[in-house]
Design an enzyme around this catalytic site. Structure first.
Site, PDB file in Angstrom:
ATOM      1  N   LYS A   1       0.833  -1.207   0.000  1.00  0.00           N
ATOM      2  CA  LYS A   1       0.000   0.000   0.000  1.00  0.00           C
ATOM      3  C   LYS A   1       0.869   1.259   0.000  1.00  0.00           C
ATOM      4  O   LYS A   1       0.633   2.199  -0.775  1.00  0.00           O
ATOM      5  CB  LYS A   1      -0.894  -0.030   1.244  1.00  0.00           C
TER       6      LYS A   1
ATOM      7  N   GLU B   1       9.724  31.288   2.966  1.00  0.00           N
ATOM      8  CA  GLU B   1       9.163  30.234   2.127  1.00  0.00           C
ATOM      9  C   GLU B   1       7.738  29.930   2.584  1.00  0.00           C
ATOM     10  O   GLU B   1       7.387  30.161   3.743  1.00  0.00           O
ATOM     11  CB  GLU B   1      10.037  28.980   2.244  1.00  0.00           C
TER      12      GLU B   1
END
Lengths: 433, 308
Positions: free
Chosen positions: A247, A291
């Site tokens: 998964k 940022e």
């Protein structure tokens, strides 16, 4: 490991038996991510982001080590050495764009991972230390990312360093000497750049070490799950391998696909154009912004505009640091015995309000400081603190949770998420008392 | 402990609300004056180039024209410090042509006289970066009314709007609108500056560099060198100087994306395979009489009312 039915490692190949007897490394891997780690069978895809964070840490370390072979930490040469990497080093542009966008994606997956923990109550007993170690990783990530952004020595690098180290000067008396001591001068210069480079190379390995502690602490109680109900017997779990490796594997490949679209087709989308201008201590950019992953905190910092007893700047800095530090107290602020937000109707509404609130803070933090955006971030920041320190404790005291399923297996079989057949089930409240 | 933290939260929230109301009342009593920039600054015009989009490549013919504009117009004041003459190979020039370009470049490269050791200059070589038009920033400012012409190597990455901004700026010079002067008499363009609505503060030190058709003479077979065409060409050239590896990046990106798509599909199939096995095990463990286990398909589940 965590549960009694976790299978011990049995080496099949003679070589592995030989190795295991002398250095039980195969045993360690098997117990960590192999068949020896039983995991609740009902994890949804929000549980994939921890592994992805590990993947991005690895990408950052590998690309960073190679970039450091070409990077030149000097105020005269740093900017040009980055351009040299972009233009002349074989595959240098790819390395640098992967590293640059990798930082952003590391934060994206970490934010999803944190909010998953908030919604499903992953910070509650017995996983308080897992949560707190995770916050330590997050703080280290922020320090590392900030110092990494300074290294190209562009305009935003320089002025970001100026603003962020300026936080310390908000503290009376000791603040300014601390700032000068941290920078090795009165303004960011060669001393600051060299030490930031040194620490930017060191901290990822510290992060890796704390990640090991984070996983170690997690593997004692085992992973939480979307129902928040404790694992009762073997039927509730699956060995990590092969189900969760498969998964995680396909999801990681799909996520890297999204990542590669940014790296190869929108590499500068998440950055700021001013960082392609070499640092100039004499020319301040029109809008200094960090940022994007720091924007919510930047909004909280700028939200304090009134000198109320203390100077506004000090309020802003205190609030900004507190906004993360209060998360360390979360396991004790939210006293509700029910972990999962699925069974907490009131909590769930406030959770989504918090998500919207943080998105608003993020948007305002990146926008210019006009009265509109500052006003909006003032309201949003007030809600942020009220949410964790006032609303959450009150909700956990007064909320009446929905009935919890008997076990993970019965939840899987009957899809009990919102309301289970109430007759046979005790309410979460009663179960706790 | 919870009470202390609650108090901390209350204090922060109250101070924020005080800040908010003082912010609102200030705004109410003395709203910030409107500025000429807010009203008259324009976003870049639309510009489409061959290098746009995920499959974009450079139009070498256009890059050569853009280089010609740089050489004959821009290079008088602007340096191109990140680019070397030999990089012009990327524009389709031959080695001999590049040698000639370097040799005939008007600015020479600083060097040392091998006999006296005195500072000297020599003709540029293909391995040299483009020599800067001024010896240093002070000289550049002295020659340009105290304004510093920026290096152009990274210009299209260092401005919001990129190439479209460069194109808009070059074609955006005009007289200051009468409405602006009427509304903001103080915002009259000062002596020595030039009005340009695409520039952040509306007034630019650079005089209009491209003024008339035919200012640069293109080789036969090229479009007419109108101001608009020259501006487009030089903007395209500056996309190349900012990122000469761009086509390579796009091509690699396509290959990486195809590979990862394939890997994702394969890994997803492998996962589904494992999941079906696990489901079968669960059915064995919980008994076939569980309604969930009896329903074979999603549709059957919906009919039986299992999947709410």
């Amino acid at each position: 490991m965590s549960f009694a039915w976790a299978k011990p490692y049995e080496p099949k190949a003679p070589l592995m038996r030989w190795l295991d007897e002398r250095l039980p490394l195969p045993r360690l891997v098997y117990g960590a991510v192999g068949g020896g780690y039983p995991v609740p069978r009902n994890l949804n895809y929000w549980w994939n982001f921890g592994i992805l964070a590990g993947l991005f840490l690895t990408i950052q370390i590998v690309t960073g080590i190679v970039l450091a072979m070409w990077y030149y930490a000097s105020v005269d040469g740093a900017f040009n050495s980055v351009e040299h990497i972009m233009r002349d080093v074989n595959g240098g542009w790819a390395l640098r764009y992967i590293h640059m966008n990798g930082a952003s994606f590391f934060f994206i997956v970490t934010y999803i991972h944190i909010f998953r923990g908030l919604y499903y109550g992953s910070y509650k007993a017995p996983r308080e230390l897992v949560w707190m170690l995770g916050l330590v990783i997050y703080l280290l990530m922020m320090a590392t990312a900030f110092m990494g952004y300074v290294l190209p020595w562009g305009q935003m690098s320089y002025w970001g360093a100026q603003v962020i180290t300026g936080f310390f000067s908000a503290f009376p008396l000791v603040g300014e000497p601390i700032r000068v001591w941290l920078l090795g001068g009165f303004a960011p210069d060669q001393a600051a750049l060299t030490r930031f480079f040194s620490l930017h190379y060191l901290l990822p390995f510290v992060i890796a070490a704390v990640v090991i502690l984070h996983i170690w602490a997690l593997h004692i109680p085992g992973s939480s799950n979307p129902t928040g109900v404790d694992v009762k017997d073997e039927k509730d779990t699956l060995p990590f391998h092969p189900y969760y490796t498969a998964k995680d594997g396909w999801f990681a490949a799909g996520f890297l696909l999204v990542f590669s679209l940014f790296v190869y087709f929108l590499p500068n989308y998440l950055g700021h154009p001013d960082n392609y201008i070499p640092a100039n201590p004499l020319a301040t950019p029109a809008h200094i912004v960090p940022e994007w992953y720091f924007w919510p905190f930047y909004a909280i910092l700028r939200a304090f505009t009134v000198d109320f007893i203390l100077p506004a700047k000090l309020w802003g800095v205190l609030a900004m640091f507190s906004s993360i530090l209060i998360l360390f107290f979360l396991p004790w602020l939210d006293k509700s015995p029910v972990r999962s937000g699925n069974y907490r109707p009131v909590f769930k509404r406030f959770f989504w309000l918090l998500v919207i609130d943080v998105l608003i803070l993020g948007y305002c933090g990146g926008a210019p400081a006009t009265p509109l955006y500052v006003g909006l971030s003032q309201l949003a920041a007030a809600y942020y603190f009220a949410h964790f320190l006032i609303i959450l404790p009150l909700v956990s005291a007064f909320e009446r949770p929905l009935p919890l399923p008997d076990s993970i297996t019965s939840a899987v079989l009957h899809h009990e998420t919102e309301q289970g057949p109430a007759g046979t089930l005790a309410t979460g409240r009663a179960a706790a008392e | 402990m919870r009470y202390i933290l609650g108090l901390v939260g209350a204090v922060f929230s109250v101070v924020l609300l005080i800040s908010f109301f003082s912010n609102v009342s200030t705004y109410w009593s003395s709203p910030p004056p409107k500025t000429a920039e807010e009203e008259f600054h324009l976003h870049p015009k639309h510009l489409s180039l061959a290098s746009d989009g995920p499959l974009g490549k450079f139009d070498k013919q256009q890059l050569q024209r853009g280089f010609q504009v740089y050489k004959e117009v821009c290079s008088a004041c602007h340096s191109l410090s990140q680019v070397a003459f030999h990089n012009l190979e990327g524009l389709g020039y031959t080695e001999a042509e590049i040698k000639a370009i370097a040799n005939q470049w008007p600015t020479e490269v600083p060097s040392v006289n091998p006999e006296t050791g005195e500072p000297a200059t020599r003709k540029a070589l293909p391995s040299d970066r483009f020599p800067a038009p001024y010896a240093n920033d002070t000289a550049a400012r002295a020659a340009n009314n105290n304004a510093l012409p920026p290096d152009l190597s990274l210009m299209t990455k260092a401005r919001h709007g990129g190439a479209a901004y460069v194109y808009s700026l070059l074609t955006g010079y005009r007289n200051q609108p009468a409405e602006l002067l009427k509304e903001f008499p103080a915002a009259k363009t000062p002596q020595g500056l030039h009005y340009n609505p695409y520039f952040a503060n509306l007034n630019l030190a650079m005089p209009p560099p491209l003024t008339s058709e035919g200012q640069v003479v293109y080789a036969p077979g090229n479009p007419k060198p109108t101001v608009d065409q020259m501006a487009k060409d030089v903007a395209a050239f500056l996309v190349w100087t900012a990122e000469p590896n761009l086509p390579n990046r796009h091509a690699t990106g396509i290959a990486v994306a195809v590979f990862l798509l394939f890997a994702t599909v394969l890994a997803r199939l492998a996962f589904l395979n494992i999941r079906n096995q696990k489901k079968a095990t669960l059915v064995r463990e919980t008994g076939v009489l569980e309604p969930e286990n009896q329903a074979k398909s999603k549709r059957a589940k919906r009919k039986a009312g299992i999947d709410g």
